[in-house]
Motif scaffolding. Sequence first.
Motif, PDB file in Angstrom:
ATOM      1  N   VAL A 163     -27.949 -23.972 -31.951  1.00 35.58           N
ATOM      2  CA  VAL A 163     -27.795 -23.166 -33.167  1.00 35.58           C
ATOM      3  C   VAL A 163     -29.197 -22.833 -33.662  1.00 35.58           C
ATOM      4  O   VAL A 163     -30.012 -23.724 -33.857  1.00 35.58           O
TER       5      VAL A 163
ATOM      6  N   ASP B 185     -22.467 -26.425 -41.376  1.00 33.85           N
ATOM      7  CA  ASP B 185     -22.278 -27.251 -40.176  1.00 33.85           C
ATOM      8  C   ASP B 185     -21.820 -28.624 -40.643  1.00 33.85           C
ATOM      9  O   ASP B 185     -22.582 -29.387 -41.230  1.00 33.85           O
TER      10      ASP B 185
ATOM     11  N   GLU C 109     -16.484 -23.987 -33.485  1.00 33.25           N
ATOM     12  CA  GLU C 109     -17.309 -25.072 -32.981  1.00 33.25           C
ATOM     13  C   GLU C 109     -17.992 -24.676 -31.674  1.00 33.25           C
ATOM     14  O   GLU C 109     -17.517 -23.800 -30.963  1.00 33.25           O
TER      15      GLU C 109
ATOM     16  N   HIS D 147     -21.397 -28.817 -32.799  1.00 27.47           N
ATOM     17  CA  HIS D 147     -21.529 -28.232 -34.130  1.00 27.47           C
ATOM     18  C   HIS D 147     -20.156 -27.717 -34.528  1.00 27.47           C
ATOM     19  O   HIS D 147     -19.493 -27.041 -33.754  1.00 27.47           O
TER      20      HIS D 147
ATOM     21  N   PHE E  85     -18.499 -25.570 -37.626  1.00 24.88           N
ATOM     22  CA  PHE E  85     -18.841 -24.774 -38.800  1.00 24.88           C
ATOM     23  C   PHE E  85     -17.602 -24.360 -39.569  1.00 24.88           C
ATOM     24  O   PHE E  85     -16.577 -24.013 -38.982  1.00 24.88           O
TER      25      PHE E  85
END
Length: 163
Positions: free
Chosen positions: A65, A26, A60, A2, A4
């Motif tokens: 999440v 994301d 990241e 992920h 962000f």
Amino acid sequence: MHKFIVLPHKIIESRKAGTMLPVFHDIMSGDEHVCAELFGPVTLKQASDFARDPHSTWFETDGDVRPLKGKPNHSSKPHIIHVNRSHISMNKRDRTTIPVFTVKSPGMKARYGHRIEIDGPVLLIHSATPLSCGARAWIETFTPPKIHDEKTFGEARSETIHG
């Protein structure tokens, strides 16, 4: 993985509308969150070329999440990490490399860095009530963050004067 970014325009829209809009985006999944808990490790990064990269700061994780409706309850005070917008502006304007991540730990003065690593869960928060410094989006963690190229306020600001 992920990755962000924080959406500053959504923070401004949120403030004007008096409501909470998702500000954490994301890049990999396209999901957006008002608040989310990340299960690490989490790395905050800062691009070296501020003028060309519209997403010059991001974080990241390879962990899970989970969107949150509210903040979890903890008895101790968390470490708070946020992006210093004035440092981003100065870097872009003056072509300097002042660290843009601010880390506020309980009982310590603020510290600054270009890259932050957190080996435990983190909480992403967007609030209509800003921190005392004015930040409306930040990260909280109870795991001590590792600050790469750590600087004090004076050391960080001296880079503005001396380049």
